[in-house]
Design a protein around this motif. Structure first.
Motif, mmCIF file in Angstrom:
data_model
loop_
_atom_site.group_PDB
_atom_site.id
_atom_site.type_symbol
_atom_site.label_atom_id
_atom_site.label_comp_id
_atom_site.label_asym_id
_atom_site.label_seq_id
_atom_site.Cartn_x
_atom_site.Cartn_y
_atom_site.Cartn_z
ATOM 1 N N GLN A 145 0.832 -1.213 0.000
ATOM 2 C CA GLN A 145 0.000 0.000 0.000
ATOM 3 C C GLN A 145 0.863 1.259 0.000
ATOM 4 O O GLN A 145 0.542 2.246 -0.670
ATOM 5 N N ILE A 146 1.961 1.215 0.745
ATOM 6 C CA ILE A 146 2.874 2.358 0.764
ATOM 7 C C ILE A 146 3.496 2.539 -0.609
ATOM 8 O O ILE A 146 3.609 3.661 -1.122
ATOM 9 N N ALA A 147 3.908 1.421 -1.224
ATOM 10 C CA ALA A 147 4.504 1.488 -2.559
ATOM 11 C C ALA A 147 3.532 2.125 -3.555
ATOM 12 O O ALA A 147 3.922 2.970 -4.370
ATOM 13 N N LYS A 148 2.277 1.746 -3.468
ATOM 14 C CA LYS A 148 1.269 2.316 -4.360
ATOM 15 C C LYS A 148 1.111 3.809 -4.114
ATOM 16 O O LYS A 148 0.977 4.599 -5.060
ATOM 17 N N ALA A 149 1.145 4.210 -2.842
ATOM 18 C CA ALA A 149 1.018 5.632 -2.495
ATOM 19 C C ALA A 149 2.206 6.437 -3.011
ATOM 20 O O ALA A 149 2.092 7.642 -3.262
ATOM 21 N N LEU A 150 3.345 5.771 -3.187
ATOM 22 C CA LEU A 150 4.540 6.438 -3.713
ATOM 23 C C LEU A 150 4.566 6.448 -5.238
ATOM 24 O O LEU A 150 5.479 7.015 -5.843
ATOM 25 N N GLY A 151 3.580 5.793 -5.839
ATOM 26 C CA GLY A 151 3.539 5.716 -7.292
ATOM 27 C C GLY A 151 4.470 4.666 -7.845
ATOM 28 O O GLY A 151 4.833 4.695 -9.029
ATOM 29 N N GLU A 152 4.849 3.712 -7.009
ATOM 30 C CA GLU A 152 5.777 2.662 -7.398
ATOM 31 C C GLU A 152 4.997 1.438 -7.881
ATOM 32 O O GLU A 152 4.063 0.994 -7.217
ATOM 33 N N SER A 153 5.395 0.894 -9.026
ATOM 34 C CA SER A 153 4.687 -0.247 -9.592
ATOM 35 C C SER A 153 5.007 -1.540 -8.849
ATOM 36 O O SER A 153 4.198 -2.470 -8.830
ATOM 37 N N ARG A 154 6.184 -1.626 -8.243
ATOM 38 C CA ARG A 154 6.550 -2.820 -7.472
ATOM 39 C C ARG A 154 5.936 -2.751 -6.079
ATOM 40 O O ARG A 154 5.766 -1.672 -5.518
ATOM 41 N N GLU A 155 5.649 -3.913 -5.521
ATOM 42 C CA GLU A 155 5.030 -3.957 -4.206
ATOM 43 C C GLU A 155 6.057 -3.973 -3.080
ATOM 44 O O GLU A 155 5.715 -3.756 -1.926
ATOM 45 N N LYS A 156 7.307 -4.246 -3.422
ATOM 46 C CA LYS A 156 8.363 -4.324 -2.417
ATOM 47 C C LYS A 156 9.266 -3.098 -2.560
ATOM 48 O O LYS A 156 9.761 -2.800 -3.646
ATOM 49 N N LEU A 157 9.502 -2.396 -1.437
ATOM 50 C CA LEU A 157 10.241 -1.134 -1.480
ATOM 51 C C LEU A 157 11.717 -1.272 -1.124
ATOM 52 O O LEU A 157 12.438 -0.281 -1.114
ATOM 53 N N GLU A 158 12.171 -2.480 -0.856
ATOM 54 C CA GLU A 158 13.584 -2.663 -0.528
ATOM 55 C C GLU A 158 14.459 -2.109 -1.646
ATOM 56 O O GLU A 158 14.288 -2.448 -2.816
ATOM 57 N N GLY A 159 15.381 -1.235 -1.296
ATOM 58 C CA GLY A 159 16.309 -0.667 -2.269
ATOM 59 C C GLY A 159 15.787 0.524 -3.038
ATOM 60 O O GLY A 159 16.552 1.213 -3.710
ATOM 61 N N LEU A 160 14.507 0.815 -2.952
ATOM 62 C CA LEU A 160 13.907 1.875 -3.759
ATOM 63 C C LEU A 160 13.828 3.222 -3.056
ATOM 64 O O LEU A 160 13.148 4.138 -3.521
ATOM 65 N N LEU A 161 14.529 3.334 -1.928
ATOM 66 C CA LEU A 161 14.560 4.578 -1.153
ATOM 67 C C LEU A 161 16.018 4.926 -0.885
ATOM 68 O O LEU A 161 16.805 4.065 -0.507
ATOM 69 N N LEU A 162 16.382 6.185 -1.073
ATOM 70 C CA LEU A 162 17.787 6.573 -0.929
ATOM 71 C C LEU A 162 18.125 6.829 0.539
ATOM 72 O O LEU A 162 17.490 7.651 1.202
ATOM 73 N N ALA A 163 19.126 6.117 1.016
ATOM 74 C CA ALA A 163 19.556 6.259 2.408
ATOM 75 C C ALA A 163 20.401 7.520 2.566
ATOM 76 O O ALA A 163 21.503 7.614 2.029
ATOM 77 N N GLU A 164 19.876 8.496 3.292
ATOM 78 C CA GLU A 164 20.600 9.718 3.609
ATOM 79 C C GLU A 164 19.847 10.451 4.722
ATOM 80 O O GLU A 164 18.905 9.910 5.301
#
Length: 340
Positions: A145-164
């Motif tokens: 659900q979070i991925a969808k809210a981010l406009g991401e087509s994948r359901e898994k967010l591992e690696g798709l957020l920049l660590a900083e």
């Protein structure tokens, strides 16, 4: 008679001027008094609150002395009247006027949250839940659900957020932070992919992201990243399995207790690169920019193996014979350290 009236009038004017001068002086003293603080503090002005409410709150905290002339502030100092809602930081020695001008400018206190390179999405959620000043909009949402809210087509967010490190103000939501992290990652990944080396065994930017996450977990030594990347790229080009422990650990999930056993290396999971060919299906962590760049611009080398050196880095080998020798040296160092 007229002369007496003139004298009375002059005296009245003089008295009025004296009173106004005194009042103005008292208001100035009120504004210029330094806040009585031992350390930095935060103060929150809610929506709909006025200057009077802000002064009451500051006085209630004991940071300034009260004054009966404070009600004249709007007339004598209109520049401090129109304060904005928000959370502000006040510091020892700062004057009341400085604080009010900060509120008028809306210069809110910036909270920070830092996500470590190599961390996982589950750890991000825990950090966000503990973060001060954030609205926890995603608390009851699944990862999909979070991925969808981010406009991401994948359901898994591992690696798709920049660590900083991200800055935010009071009242922002955790979803706002995740949106910025996702946009930042997409930007960095796109830039890296545009400048990638030719003939890499990576078909898509997402493949590069998967490899970058493995590099991130394999080394904390910045100077090694491109060489680590070269080992994995060389193995992929030769059709060799990656055989990297961090992917095994990720595949074990909650079953991982801090130790990898021989049976773990042979237990099939989608992430066990001792069993599967090629890359795992998703990233295994949040990579930093340097690891992303290393994945698409690896060092040119003939290395196919590496093992920990025992001194914080790694020993790289071109053949299995060399690698086995390096492994034996590493094990000897471990035994020597345990005996000391």
């Amino acid at each position: 008679m007229i002369k007496k009236l003139a004298i009375v009038l002059l005296l009245a004017v003089a008295a009025f001027i004296a009173v106004m001068f005194y009042a103005k002086s008292e208001v100035t003293n009120y504004l210029q008094q330094p806040l009585k603080l031992d350390s930095k503090q935060l103060i929150t002005i809610k929506h709909g609150k006025t200057l009077k409410s802000a002064l009451w709150l500051i006085e209630k905290n004991g940071w300034i002395n009260k004054s009966s002339f404070s009600r004249l502030l709007p007339h004598l100092h209109p520049e401090v009247v129109h304060i904005r809602a928000g959370t502000y930081q006040v510091t020892p020695g700062e004057t009341l006027k400085q604080v009010l001008l900060t509120m008028v400018a809306g210069d809110e206190y910036q909270f920070t949250i830092t996500f470590i390179e190599g961390s996982r999405f589950i750890e991000w959620r825990e950090q966000l839940n503990r973060a001060k000043g954030l609205q926890h909009q995603t608390a009851d949402m699944t990862e999909a659900q979070i991925a969808k809210a981010l406009g991401e087509s994948r359901e898994k967010l591992e690696g798709l957020l920049l660590a900083e490190t991200y800055h935010y103000t009071e009242g922002m939501s955790d979803l706002d932070i995740l949106k910025r992290a996702h946009q930042s990652l997409s930007h960095e990944l796109d830039n890296a992919w545009q400048t990638r080396q030719e003939n890499l065994p990576l078909k898509t930017p997402y493949d590069a992201l998967i490899l970058a996450s493995i590099i991130e977990k394999e080394t904390a030594v910045g100077s090694e990243r491109q060489r680590i990347a070269s080992v994995f790229v060389n193995r992929l080009n030769k059709g060799m399995r990656l055989q990297t422990d961090p992917t095994v650990i990720y595949g074990l999930g909650d079953k991982y207790d801090g130790n990898i056993r021989k049976k773990d290396l042979s237990t099939p999971t989608p992430y066990n690169t001792y069993v599967i060919n090629g890359l795992p299906p998703t990233p295994i962590a949040m990579p930093g920019v340097d690891s992303i760049q290393a994945a698409v611009n690896p060092e040119q080398s003939a290395y196919l193996y590496f093992v920990a050196s025992g001194n914080g880095g790694h020993v790289f080998s071109k053949s299995l014979v060399e690698h086995n020798r390096a492994v034996r040296d590493y094990l000897r160092k471990l035994r020597a350290n345990k005996s000391n």
